[in-house]
Design a protein around this motif. Structure first.
Motif, PDB file in Angstrom:
ATOM      1  N   LEU A 246      36.910  33.852  19.884  1.00 26.27           N
ATOM      2  CA  LEU A 246      37.864  33.527  21.080  1.00 26.27           C
ATOM      3  C   LEU A 246      39.327  34.134  20.128  1.00 26.27           C
ATOM      4  N   VAL A 280      34.853  31.312  30.371  1.00 23.05           N
ATOM      5  CA  VAL A 280      33.892  30.682  29.032  1.00 23.05           C
ATOM      6  C   VAL A 280      33.546  29.355  29.670  1.00 23.05           C
ATOM      7  N   VAL A 310      30.378  32.464  24.369  1.00 20.39           N
ATOM      8  CA  VAL A 310      31.699  33.059  23.688  1.00 20.39           C
ATOM      9  C   VAL A 310      31.086  34.326  23.042  1.00 20.39           C
ATOM     10  N   THR A 314      33.020  37.725  24.334  1.00 18.10           N
ATOM     11  CA  THR A 314      34.076  38.300  23.522  1.00 18.10           C
ATOM     12  C   THR A 314      33.139  39.516  23.119  1.00 18.10           C
ATOM     13  N   GLY A 342      36.737  40.482  26.957  1.00 18.65           N
ATOM     14  CA  GLY A 342      37.690  39.581  26.656  1.00 18.65           C
ATOM     15  C   GLY A 342      38.904  40.099  27.237  1.00 18.65           C
TER      16      GLY A 342
END
Length: 483
Positions: A246, A280, A310, A314, A342
């Motif tokens: 993250l 998320v 995640v 991402t 992201g």
């Protein structure tokens, strides 16, 4: 020719830097690791050094400023040339790959995609594993620079909203001098990598494993030192991974704004970050629900659902547990996550959260305006009023993104790949995620068995996705070359 001297000078410097790094890795391989990979690194050092020296000599005396055409040429040249040179260490030694596989691995590394053709990673030469991690780490900082310094000024896909010098007012500038900004970004990148390394070491990884995974976590690349990826390591390591994946997917300008206390002068400065966390939370709930529906909910379910959410959003692509066993809801959620990505100005790939937000707000504006066609309804993002050209730019990019994905899917199917492999392979390549779905390229497999033509095609799509597609297409327009 004089116009492109600056391009050759910078490309030459990059090649010389790569040559120096390969030479250092060769010395480590020969004197410390003794893993038989030194020859490939030496080959890379010699060829990259020769090419870099030649380009530097031609580029001496170049003008300092980068013009539009020069910036595009430099970007494309770097993201094609460097992976080709960096593939050479993979073609020699006991773990030698074919030229096609080596180039695929290198492109996947530089673009921080994380798709791999290498197997038996647990027994692979340590210096090659470190080389893979370094490529992703370099690619990550390169992506940040591309997103901050070049794409906004090329007005590509709505990235102009992140243009630093959008006003003459000093309050709108994050840091007065670009050099200071570059130093700040690199310092933050290194600091996050070091913190991640310490975090991994604390959870039981060896120093080597911690360093390699820290570089591929912060860069949201996803290369691992084990075939089982993060599933090989402890639950604590996976929690550390969640935090720093993250961290890599958050705009690095947001960190700079916090540290320089500039955020208070920027209404909505963290709007995209909030959007990322909302997505998320939403998709973690989907994956938890999928596990409940499949009857496999356990004490590890929350961690595994959050970790995989995640890892995909991402575009890191680490694997921990096979989510394909969680049922159709999990498969649909993961496939959707593949496209999202992201934040802009981060190391993450994908469509980007800000574009999703702009599209949703544009739809809402159109719905509000429909009953009263002559009314004036505005849409905003991150404190900025969205112009029609901003919205059109995002819409254009969306159309190109979908078209490229569809074309790649059809081409992969034409090369003999089954439907699931073709469609998810195209998705994971354009979004720079890593694993796809299915028994071939899913989280439990890799890309080694694909035909060579498919690997070259996927390599091209990875670069297209990383460079926001339009940068590459510009090279094929006569007007770009002044004709």
């Amino acid at each position: 020719m004089r116009r492109y001297q600056i391009v050759l000078l910078i490309l030459g410097s990059l090649c010389l830097g790569l040559a120096g790094l390969a030479g250092l890795m060769g010395m480590i391989s020969h004197t410390w690791a003794g893993d038989g990979a030194a020859g490939g690194f030496a080959e890379c050092a010699v060829i990259a050094g020769f090419a870099g020296g030649l380009m530097t000599l031609v580029g001496i005396g170049a003008r300092e400023e980068l013009e539009f055409r020069s910036a595009v040429s430099l970007t494309v040249g770097a993201w094609i040339g460097l992976p080709l040179l960096a593939s050479l260490p993979f073609t020699a030694g006991p773990d030698a790959l074919s030229f096609t596989d080596a180039v695929f691995e290198s492109i996947s590394g530089f673009t921080t995609t994380g798709s791999t053709v290498m197997t038996g990673l647990d027994a692979t030469a340590p210096t090659l594993l470190l080389w893979r991690a370094i490529l992703q780490w370099i690619g990550g900082i390169g992506i940040i620079g591309l997103s901050i310094a070049i794409l906004p000024f090329l007005r590509i896909g709505g990235m102009q909203l992140f243009q630093l010098e959008s006003s003459d007012r000093s309050s709108d500038r994050i840091i007065a001098r670009p050099g200071n900004l570059a130093v700040g970004i690199v310092s933050l990148y290194v600091a996050l990598t070091l913190l991640c390394t310490f975090g991994y070491a604390f959870t039981g990884m060896t120093a080597f494993e911690a360093i390699c995974h820290a570089m591929t976590t912060v860069s949201t690349g996803g290369y691992s030192t084990s075939d089982a990826s993060m599933g090989h390591f402890s639950a604590g390591a996976q929690w550390v991974s969640i935090v720093f994946m993250l961290g890599g997917a958050i705009p690095f300008l947001a960190y700079v704004r916090i540290l320089t206390r500039n955020a208070r002068n920027r209404p909505g400065a963290f709007e995209e970050v909030r959007g990322l966390f909302v997505l998320v939370a939403l998709f973690t709930a989907f994956l938890l629900t999928a596990q409940v529906m499949a009857g496999i909910y356990s004490g590890d379910s929350v961690r595994l659902a959050l970790f995989n959410t995640v890892a995909i959003i991402t575009t890191t692509g680490y694997a921990a547990g096979d989510y394909q066993l969680w049922g159709p809801l999990a498969m649909a959620a993961v496939f959707t996550l593949t496209f999202l990505g992201g934040c802009a100005g981060s190391t993450a790939g994908g469509f980007k959260v800000f574009r999703i937000q702009i599209i949703l707000r544009s739809i809402w504006r159109a719905l509000q305006q429909a009953p009263l066609p002559h009314s004036v309804v505005t849409a905003h993002h991150a404190g900025q009023k969205l112009s029609n050209s901003d919205i059109a730019s995002v819409a254009l990019f969306g159309g190109l993104y979908v078209t490229t994905f569809a074309a790649a899917s059809i081409a992969l199917a034409a090369l003999g790949l089954d439907f699931e492999t073709a469609i998810t392979g195209a998705a994971t390549a354009i979004a720079n995620v890593g694993p796809g779905l299915g028994s071939v390229i899913g989280p439990a497999g890799n890309f080694a068995t694909l035909p060579d033509a498919a690997k070259w095609l996927l390599g091209v799509v990875m670069i297209l996705g990383r460079l926001e597609i339009i940068v590459i297409l510009l090279l094929f327009t006569p007007r770009f070359w002044g004709r």
